[in-house]
Motif scaffolding. Structure first.
Motif, PDB file in Angstrom:
ATOM      1  N   PHE A  51       0.840  -1.085   0.173  1.00 27.97           N
ATOM      2  CA  PHE A  51      -0.055  -0.129   0.126  1.00 27.97           C
ATOM      3  C   PHE A  51       0.853   1.100   0.141  1.00 27.97           C
ATOM      4  N   SER A  93       0.931   3.506  -3.786  1.00 33.69           N
ATOM      5  CA  SER A  93       0.203   2.594  -4.565  1.00 33.69           C
ATOM      6  C   SER A  93      -0.348   3.204  -5.581  1.00 33.69           C
ATOM      7  N   ALA A 104       1.825   1.961  -9.190  1.00 29.27           N
ATOM      8  CA  ALA A 104       0.603   0.906  -9.154  1.00 29.27           C
ATOM      9  C   ALA A 104       1.093  -0.605  -9.475  1.00 29.27           C
ATOM     10  N   SER A 155       3.044  -1.948  -6.436  1.00 33.95           N
ATOM     11  CA  SER A 155       2.033  -2.148  -5.294  1.00 33.95           C
ATOM     12  C   SER A 155       1.186  -3.349  -5.496  1.00 33.95           C
ATOM     13  N   HIS A 180      -5.977  -1.525   0.731  1.00 34.89           N
ATOM     14  CA  HIS A 180      -5.367  -1.928  -0.436  1.00 34.89           C
ATOM     15  C   HIS A 180      -5.485  -3.348  -0.645  1.00 34.89           C
TER      16      HIS A 180
END
Length: 265
Positions: A198, A203, A207, A210, A239
């Motif tokens: 997260f 995040s 991305a 993450s 998340h």
């Protein structure tokens, strides 16, 4: 009878380098100021309510400073320290004069207690931040709670976020509370020391990385065989729980803040 907490080699190993705190003594009747983080207020209000219930059950006088906003962690972690300092200053203004500040968030408590000093060395805000405690450490390490009347007959694993573990050394307190719950069967989370991916704005900015880290956490949850995932950091859960809802293998597994497991039903 409560489940007896058997310390495992993994838990002992990840605790070795964690900080140790000298906790102040709470005098019965002293008022506790509640710090309810942004995402709890906006997305998980039940956690705020269960936090109030747990403290009121122990006759703790509570107050809620209504001009509180954020602890500044998102801006600080993203490198926007000037913006973070403005939020930290507002936090200090909102909670000024309070001896005890309790929050149902290990990561936010770590921001206040550890990183206020880094952002604003020697400031009044940095001194105030040292009076901010995660709910589980306040219950166990300050109030001395080691047993509860909670009943939760499910197989449960525990996720403790990176900030909670590394900055606060928060392992024993939530585990003590978890294992005080009658009927609960604890199953260890494989690779529990690994980040869930997260990291707040990480995040969003990273991305792909993450999500890959989140998938590894979900694989560990699946491997544990848990029916429920407990956590002290619902921001982490926001998340990987979101990812779990799209995974047929684990979409039925709820993620709950430990406060939700501890309230009387």
């Amino acid at each position: 009878m409560p489940v007896v907490f058997q310390k495992t080699k993994m838990i002992d190993a990840i605790k070795d380098s964690f900080p140790k705190w000298d906790y102040p003594t709470y005098t019965p009747g002293e008022t506790v100021a509640l710090f309810i983080p942004c995402y709890v207020d906006q997305f998980y209000p039940l956690i705020g309510r269960t936090t109030v219930q747990l403290l009121e059950e122990r006759n703790i006088p509570l107050t809620y400073p209504e001009d509180q906003t954020c602890c500044g962690q998102a801006a600080f972690n993203s490198g926007y320290w000037d913006d973070a300092k403005k939020v930290i200053a507002q936090f200090e203004k909102a909670f000024r004069g309070h001896k005890w500040i309790v929050t149902p968030s290990g990561s936010c408590a770590a921001m206040c207690r550890v990183f206020f000093e880094e952002a604003m060395p020697g400031s009044e805000a940095a001194q105030l931040g040292k009076r901010v405690f995660d709910l589980s450490e306040f219950l166990v390490n300050i109030l001395g709670v080691t047993s509860t009347d909670a009943v939760f007959p499910h197989k449960v694993t525990m996720h403790i976020g990176c900030h909670s573990r590394r900055e606060l050394g928060l392992v024993d307190a939530p585990m003590t509370l978890l294992h005080s719950i009658r009927g609960l069967e604890y199953v260890e989370l494989p690779n529990m020391e690994e980040c869930c991916g997260f990291g707040g704005t990480f995040s969003v900015k990273m991305a792909g990385t993450s999500l890959a880290m989140g998938r590894k956490k979900i694989e560990s949850i699946l491997q544990s065989g848990a029916e429920v995932v407990a956590t002290t950091d619902i921001s982490c859960a926001m998340h990987f729980e979101g990812m779990m809802r799209h995974d047929p293998a684990v979409k039925h597994v709820p993620v709950m803040h430990i406060a939700e497991l501890l309230v009387k039903r």
